[in-house]
Motif scaffolding. Sequence first.
Motif, PDB file in Angstrom:
ATOM      1  N   LYS A 260       0.835  -1.225   0.000  1.00  0.00           N
ATOM      2  CA  LYS A 260       0.000   0.000   0.000  1.00  0.00           C
ATOM      3  C   LYS A 260       0.862   1.265   0.000  1.00  0.00           C
ATOM      4  O   LYS A 260       0.334   2.383  -0.088  1.00  0.00           O
ATOM      5  N   ALA A 261       2.175   1.132   0.148  1.00  0.00           N
ATOM      6  CA  ALA A 261       3.039   2.298   0.389  1.00  0.00           C
ATOM      7  C   ALA A 261       2.963   3.324  -0.741  1.00  0.00           C
ATOM      8  O   ALA A 261       2.873   4.533  -0.491  1.00  0.00           O
ATOM      9  N   ALA A 262       2.970   2.866  -1.990  1.00  0.00           N
ATOM     10  CA  ALA A 262       2.976   3.824  -3.106  1.00  0.00           C
ATOM     11  C   ALA A 262       1.670   4.615  -3.142  1.00  0.00           C
ATOM     12  O   ALA A 262       1.661   5.849  -3.246  1.00  0.00           O
ATOM     13  N   ALA A 263       0.556   3.914  -3.011  1.00  0.00           N
ATOM     14  CA  ALA A 263      -0.737   4.608  -3.048  1.00  0.00           C
ATOM     15  C   ALA A 263      -0.865   5.554  -1.860  1.00  0.00           C
ATOM     16  O   ALA A 263      -1.331   6.692  -1.995  1.00  0.00           O
ATOM     17  N   LEU A 264      -0.396   5.104  -0.688  1.00  0.00           N
ATOM     18  CA  LEU A 264      -0.514   5.960   0.501  1.00  0.00           C
ATOM     19  C   LEU A 264       0.305   7.231   0.343  1.00  0.00           C
ATOM     20  O   LEU A 264      -0.127   8.334   0.704  1.00  0.00           O
ATOM     21  N   SER A 265       1.478   7.078  -0.250  1.00  0.00           N
ATOM     22  CA  SER A 265       2.328   8.247  -0.466  1.00  0.00           C
ATOM     23  C   SER A 265       1.664   9.232  -1.429  1.00  0.00           C
ATOM     24  O   SER A 265       1.717  10.452  -1.229  1.00  0.00           O
ATOM     25  N   ALA A 266       0.968   8.716  -2.418  1.00  0.00           N
ATOM     26  CA  ALA A 266       0.260   9.592  -3.377  1.00  0.00           C
ATOM     27  C   ALA A 266      -0.932  10.274  -2.703  1.00  0.00           C
ATOM     28  O   ALA A 266      -1.163  11.478  -2.872  1.00  0.00           O
ATOM     29  N   VAL A 267      -1.652   9.511  -1.894  1.00  0.00           N
ATOM     30  CA  VAL A 267      -2.853  10.055  -1.259  1.00  0.00           C
ATOM     31  C   VAL A 267      -2.503  11.110  -0.213  1.00  0.00           C
ATOM     32  O   VAL A 267      -3.131  12.168  -0.135  1.00  0.00           O
ATOM     33  N   LEU A 268      -1.485  10.842   0.576  1.00  0.00           N
ATOM     34  CA  LEU A 268      -1.147  11.758   1.686  1.00  0.00           C
ATOM     35  C   LEU A 268      -0.046  12.736   1.321  1.00  0.00           C
ATOM     36  O   LEU A 268       0.269  13.636   2.098  1.00  0.00           O
ATOM     37  N   GLY A 269       0.559  12.540   0.148  1.00  0.00           N
ATOM     38  CA  GLY A 269       1.661  13.422  -0.235  1.00  0.00           C
ATOM     39  C   GLY A 269       1.165  14.681  -0.921  1.00  0.00           C
ATOM     40  O   GLY A 269      -0.014  15.029  -0.863  1.00  0.00           O
ATOM     41  N   ALA A 270       2.056  15.316  -1.621  1.00  0.00           N
ATOM     42  CA  ALA A 270       1.757  16.623  -2.232  1.00  0.00           C
ATOM     43  C   ALA A 270       0.616  16.508  -3.245  1.00  0.00           C
ATOM     44  O   ALA A 270      -0.217  17.396  -3.393  1.00  0.00           O
ATOM     45  N   GLU A 271       0.523  15.342  -3.908  1.00  0.00           N
ATOM     46  CA  GLU A 271      -0.541  15.194  -4.916  1.00  0.00           C
ATOM     47  C   GLU A 271      -1.911  15.324  -4.237  1.00  0.00           C
ATOM     48  O   GLU A 271      -2.822  15.976  -4.714  1.00  0.00           O
ATOM     49  N   GLY A 272      -2.061  14.599  -3.101  1.00  0.00           N
ATOM     50  CA  GLY A 272      -3.347  14.645  -2.385  1.00  0.00           C
ATOM     51  C   GLY A 272      -4.514  14.341  -3.304  1.00  0.00           C
ATOM     52  O   GLY A 272      -4.459  13.425  -4.122  1.00  0.00           O
ATOM     53  N   SER A 273      -5.554  15.147  -3.212  1.00  0.00           N
ATOM     54  CA  SER A 273      -6.766  14.839  -3.987  1.00  0.00           C
ATOM     55  C   SER A 273      -6.512  14.988  -5.486  1.00  0.00           C
ATOM     56  O   SER A 273      -7.229  14.421  -6.303  1.00  0.00           O
ATOM     57  N   SER A 274      -5.444  15.714  -5.851  1.00  0.00           N
ATOM     58  CA  SER A 274      -5.169  15.833  -7.304  1.00  0.00           C
ATOM     59  C   SER A 274      -4.662  14.512  -7.869  1.00  0.00           C
ATOM     60  O   SER A 274      -4.583  14.323  -9.076  1.00  0.00           O
ATOM     61  N   SER A 275      -4.360  13.568  -6.962  1.00  0.00           N
ATOM     62  CA  SER A 275      -3.925  12.245  -7.452  1.00  0.00           C
ATOM     63  C   SER A 275      -5.103  11.531  -8.131  1.00  0.00           C
ATOM     64  O   SER A 275      -4.911  10.616  -8.904  1.00  0.00           O
ATOM     65  N   GLY A 276      -6.321  11.971  -7.778  1.00  0.00           N
ATOM     66  CA  GLY A 276      -7.511  11.339  -8.351  1.00  0.00           C
ATOM     67  C   GLY A 276      -7.816   9.994  -7.734  1.00  0.00           C
ATOM     68  O   GLY A 276      -8.797   9.334  -8.097  1.00  0.00           O
ATOM     69  N   LEU A 277      -6.982   9.574  -6.782  1.00  0.00           N
ATOM     70  CA  LEU A 277      -7.247   8.282  -6.141  1.00  0.00           C
ATOM     71  C   LEU A 277      -8.462   8.416  -5.230  1.00  0.00           C
ATOM     72  O   LEU A 277      -8.587   9.385  -4.470  1.00  0.00           O
ATOM     73  N   PRO A 278      -9.361   7.460  -5.278  1.00  0.00           N
ATOM     74  CA  PRO A 278     -10.594   7.560  -4.473  1.00  0.00           C
ATOM     75  C   PRO A 278     -10.329   7.838  -3.000  1.00  0.00           C
ATOM     76  O   PRO A 278     -10.990   8.695  -2.405  1.00  0.00           O
ATOM     77  N   ALA A 279      -9.345   7.186  -2.407  1.00  0.00           N
ATOM     78  CA  ALA A 279      -9.101   7.396  -0.964  1.00  0.00           C
ATOM     79  C   ALA A 279      -8.723   8.847  -0.677  1.00  0.00           C
ATOM     80  O   ALA A 279      -9.003   9.365   0.411  1.00  0.00           O
ATOM     81  N   ALA A 280      -8.126   9.513  -1.666  1.00  0.00           N
ATOM     82  CA  ALA A 280      -7.721  10.919  -1.470  1.00  0.00           C
ATOM     83  C   ALA A 280      -8.915  11.850  -1.521  1.00  0.00           C
ATOM     84  O   ALA A 280      -8.824  13.014  -1.106  1.00  0.00           O
ATOM     85  N   LEU A 281     -10.030  11.353  -2.039  1.00  0.00           N
ATOM     86  CA  LEU A 281     -11.238  12.186  -2.148  1.00  0.00           C
ATOM     87  C   LEU A 281     -12.074  12.141  -0.872  1.00  0.00           C
ATOM     88  O   LEU A 281     -13.084  12.843  -0.766  1.00  0.00           O
TER      89      LEU A 281
END
Length: 260
Positions: A210-231
Motif C-alpha cells: 500500500k506504500a505507493a498509493a498511501l504516499s500519493a494520497v497523503l503526499g503533495a498530490e493529495g486529492s489531485s492524485s484522483g485516487l478515491p481514498a484521497a477524495l
Amino acid sequence: MTSAPAREPGVRVCARPDEVHRAAAEAWARAAAEAVGARGRFTVALAGGLTPRGLYELLARDPVFRERLPWGRTHVFWGDERHVPPDHPDSNYRMAREALLSRVPIPAANVHRIPAELPEVAAAAAYERTLRTVFELGPAGVPRFDLVILGMGKDGHTASLFPGAGALLERDHLVVAERVAAVGAWRISLTLPVLNGAARVVFLVTGEEKAAALSAVLGAEGSSSGLPAALVRPADGELLWLVDKAAGALLARGVSERSR
Ligand code: 6PG
C-alpha cells in the motif's frame, strides 16, 4: 455558503498492524462515548477486506472494549459489500459477524447489513432506504455517521469506490451499485457525500504493497492524485490515517510525523 475547508488529516504511523488495530479500537471507543453521551446512540460504518478484521477481533476479545463499549446503543452499518449472499466467504457482513458481531451484545435490530443477496440495484436501493429510515432523513438528507472505518487498496480504492468508477461522481444517491472491472464483479458502496458527511473517518492501512498509493494520497498530490481514498476529506469531521511502518515507508517526513 461555501463549506469550511477540510481539516488536515491526522496521520499516525504505528510499528506493527496490531498497534494500528489498538489505536483504531481506542478511536472507536472515544467516538462511541461522545456519540452516546451527546445523542444516545453510536452509528458506525464498517470496512470490509482483511485489514479491519484485527480491529473487530480486538473489540470482541479485549474486556476493555468488549465489556465497556455501549453495544446496546451501537448501530452497525457497512461502507460497502460484495454482491454475494451474507453467508458467502467473500461477504464483508460475514467477516464482521464472525470477528465481532456474534461475540458482543449488539441487538440484532441494530445490525444494518447491505442486502447483497438481492439484485445489485435493488440491494443498493434497499440499503439507501435503510439509511434514510434509521437516520430519519428527508429525500435530500445525508447521514452523518459518528464513525466510518475505511481501508484502502493498493490502487487507492476505498469502500467500493475504485479509480475511474462512475460511482465517484455520484452526488445524489447515498448508495450505488456498480460492476467493478478491477475485480470483475458487482459491488455496492456508500458514495463520497456519505463518507465526507461523517463526523469521523478512520483509515486502516497496513502492508508494503500500500506504500505507493498511501504516499500519493497523503503526499503533495493529495486529492489531485484522483485516487478515491484521497477524495475522502470530511468537510466537517475528523480524518485519521492509522498506518503501519510498511505502508508508511514512502511517506515524507512531515507527513509521517503529523499525528493527532
Ligand atoms: C472491501 C473493502 C475494501 C478494502 C480494501 C483494502 O470490500 O474489500 O471495503 O475497500 O478496504 O480493498 O482491503 P484489505 O484491507 O484487504 O487490504
